[in-house]
Scaffold this motif. Structure first.
Motif, short mmCIF file in Angstrom:
data_model
loop_
_atom_site.label_atom_id
_atom_site.label_comp_id
_atom_site.label_asym_id
_atom_site.label_seq_id
_atom_site.Cartn_x
_atom_site.Cartn_y
_atom_site.Cartn_z
N ALA A 33 0.82 -1.21 0.00
CA ALA A 33 0.00 0.00 0.00
C ALA A 33 0.86 1.26 0.00
N TRP A 34 1.92 1.30 0.78
CA TRP A 34 2.77 2.47 0.83
C TRP A 34 3.55 2.67 -0.47
N VAL A 35 3.93 1.59 -1.10
CA VAL A 35 4.60 1.73 -2.40
C VAL A 35 3.67 2.38 -3.41
N ILE A 36 2.42 1.94 -3.44
CA ILE A 36 1.45 2.52 -4.37
C ILE A 36 1.15 3.98 -3.98
N TYR A 37 1.05 4.22 -2.69
CA TYR A 37 0.74 5.59 -2.22
C TYR A 37 1.86 6.56 -2.59
N LEU A 38 3.09 6.19 -2.36
CA LEU A 38 4.21 7.07 -2.69
C LEU A 38 4.33 7.29 -4.19
N ALA A 39 4.09 6.24 -4.96
CA ALA A 39 4.17 6.40 -6.41
C ALA A 39 3.09 7.35 -6.92
N LEU A 40 1.87 7.21 -6.40
CA LEU A 40 0.80 8.12 -6.82
C LEU A 40 1.03 9.53 -6.30
N THR A 41 1.64 9.65 -5.13
CA THR A 41 1.93 10.99 -4.59
C THR A 41 2.92 11.74 -5.46
N LEU A 42 3.95 11.05 -5.91
CA LEU A 42 4.92 11.69 -6.81
C LEU A 42 4.27 12.06 -8.14
N ALA A 43 3.42 11.18 -8.63
CA ALA A 43 2.77 11.49 -9.90
C ALA A 43 1.82 12.68 -9.77
N LEU A 44 1.08 12.74 -8.63
CA LEU A 44 0.15 13.85 -8.45
C LEU A 44 0.87 15.16 -8.14
N SER A 45 2.00 15.08 -7.46
CA SER A 45 2.75 16.31 -7.17
C SER A 45 3.24 16.97 -8.45
N ALA A 47 1.65 16.57 -11.38
CA ALA A 47 0.47 16.98 -12.14
C ALA A 47 -0.23 18.18 -11.52
N THR A 48 -0.11 18.33 -10.20
CA THR A 48 -0.81 19.43 -9.51
C THR A 48 0.18 20.47 -8.99
N ALA A 49 1.21 20.73 -9.73
CA ALA A 49 2.21 21.72 -9.29
C ALA A 49 1.66 23.14 -9.29
N SER A 50 0.65 23.40 -10.11
CA SER A 50 0.07 24.74 -10.19
C SER A 50 -0.92 25.03 -9.07
N LEU A 51 -1.32 24.01 -8.26
CA LEU A 51 -2.29 24.21 -7.19
C LEU A 51 -1.62 24.84 -5.98
N ASP A 52 -2.44 25.49 -5.15
CA ASP A 52 -1.90 26.08 -3.95
C ASP A 52 -1.69 25.02 -2.88
N ALA A 53 -1.20 25.40 -1.72
CA ALA A 53 -0.87 24.44 -0.66
C ALA A 53 -2.11 23.77 -0.10
N ALA A 54 -3.21 24.51 0.07
CA ALA A 54 -4.43 23.92 0.62
C ALA A 54 -5.00 22.85 -0.30
N ALA A 55 -5.03 23.13 -1.58
CA ALA A 55 -5.56 22.15 -2.53
C ALA A 55 -4.66 20.93 -2.59
N PHE A 56 -3.35 21.18 -2.54
CA PHE A 56 -2.43 20.03 -2.56
C PHE A 56 -2.59 19.16 -1.31
N ALA A 57 -2.81 19.79 -0.14
CA ALA A 57 -3.03 19.01 1.09
C ALA A 57 -4.32 18.21 1.01
N ALA A 58 -5.36 18.79 0.42
CA ALA A 58 -6.63 18.05 0.27
C ALA A 58 -6.45 16.85 -0.64
N VAL A 59 -5.67 17.00 -1.68
CA VAL A 59 -5.41 15.87 -2.59
C VAL A 59 -4.62 14.78 -1.85
N GLN A 60 -3.69 15.17 -1.00
CA GLN A 60 -2.90 14.19 -0.26
C GLN A 60 -3.76 13.42 0.74
N VAL A 61 -4.67 14.12 1.41
CA VAL A 61 -5.55 13.43 2.36
C VAL A 61 -6.47 12.47 1.63
N ALA A 62 -7.02 12.90 0.52
CA ALA A 62 -7.90 12.03 -0.26
C ALA A 62 -7.14 10.81 -0.78
N LEU A 63 -5.92 11.02 -1.23
CA LEU A 63 -5.13 9.89 -1.71
C LEU A 63 -4.78 8.93 -0.57
#
Length: 334
Positions: A33-45, A47-63
């Protein structure tokens, strides 16, 4: 063994999983699970580089909730309690009555597992598993589940030891049809484990089983024969009869056996003697015939009528009583 009672009042003997095997399964699941989570976190970081910190934190919690909570719950629900780690360790999650788990069971286990396994680093889960008789953690207690072992080591098959060679045919005439099957099972189990028992316990158990078998057969054990040898001989005789019933010998073998039995009969120099048969035709007239003598057939060929008592040639039988006519079958009235 853990006794689980189903809704039909059937007791299930299931072996509960202990802490080492459960820890191995949890470690494999968390690693994946952690391997998949870290891989998706890097991919989303990326893809969502233009988002602000709050939106990025919400995406991390949802993931986090999706990968580390939602996916394990969905996997256990769809596979009926077999995650990747449990599949590798040979474990399965079941209900307390032995049935397959459903979504609510997996949801409670997964939600509490996030706290007691991931946030508290497994300290609470290990303590609860060690204290519990059946190795259950808090998620199992509140969810009404139990982790059991599916791959149980099978002991090597032990066969019944053969009886002594001199015991062959000793119980051929014994009636074994009335002995119940549970008693046969007890005798077989004793014979397979007799070498592992204490001598005094083995002797006491064999005598008790021999008394039970004797009570059903109606014939006591031979004088001087030990109870263990008696049980081995009776079981071997029953097995022999079952083999003959399932695989009867060919007809040629039975015919050869019949011929061998006939050859053991005492031979007579005069040949076989057939019994005389007498037939009463009328009062005072008895028709006697001897299939071996041949005199009756000879007189029939000559046209003599035995019913009318025709006399051909008188013959006196010295030393056997009154004079009779041989070959005619006529007996004078007294």
């Amino acid at each position: 063994m853990s006794e689980l009672i189903t809704g039909d009042a059937v007791v299930l003997g299931l072996r509960s999983a202990r802490l080492p095997s459960r820890a191995l399964a949890v470690c494999l699941d968390l690693l994946l699970a952690w391997v998949i989570y870290l891989a998706l976190t890097l991919a989303l970081s990326v893809a969502t580089a233009s988002l602000d910190a709050a939106a990025f934190a919400a995406v991390q919690v949802a993931l986090f909730l999706l990968i580390l909570v939602g996916v394990p719950i969905a996997v256990e629900t769809l596979t009926h309690g077999r995650s990747v780690g449990k599949l590798a360790a040979g474990l399965r999650v079941v209900r307390e009555d032995g049935g397959p788990i459903r979504f609510r069971h997996a949801l409670v286990r997964g939600a509490i597992g996030v706290v007691e396994i991931q946030l508290l680093f497994g300290l609470v889960a290990c303590t609860a598993s060690l204290v519990s008789v059946r190795g259950r953690r808090l998620g199992d207690v509140f969810g009404g589940t139990l982790v059991v072992r599916e791959r149980v080591p099978v002991p090597k098959g032990v066969s019944v030891p053969p009886p002594p060679a001199w015991l062959a045919g000793e119980f051929a005439a014994l009636d074994l049809s009335r002995v119940p099957d549970p008693l046969w099972l007890s005798v077989r189990q004793y014979l397979m484990r007799a070498a592992q028992l204490d001598p005094a316990v083995s002797r006491s158990l064999s005598e008790r089983l021999a008394d039970d078998v004797t009570a059903w057969t109606g014939a006591p054990a031979p004088q001087g024969m030990s109870a263990a040898v008696y049980l081995a001989g009776v079981v071997a005789e029953r097995r022999r009869r079952e083999e003959e019933r399932s695989f009867p010998p060919p007809s040629g073998t039975r015919a050869a056996a019949g011929g061998a039995a006939a050859s053991r009969l005492p031979a007579s120099s005069d040949g076989p003697v057939a019994p005389r048969s007498s037939q009463v035709d009328s009062p005072g007239h008895v028709h006697a015939s001897n299939p071996v003598d041949g005199s009756d057939s000879a007189s029939r060929a000559d046209g003599s009528d035995h019913r009318r008592g025709s006399t051909d040639a008188p013959s006196t039988d010295h030393g056997e009583g009154p004079t009779t006519r041989r070959g005619t079958g006529f007996v004078p009235p007294t």
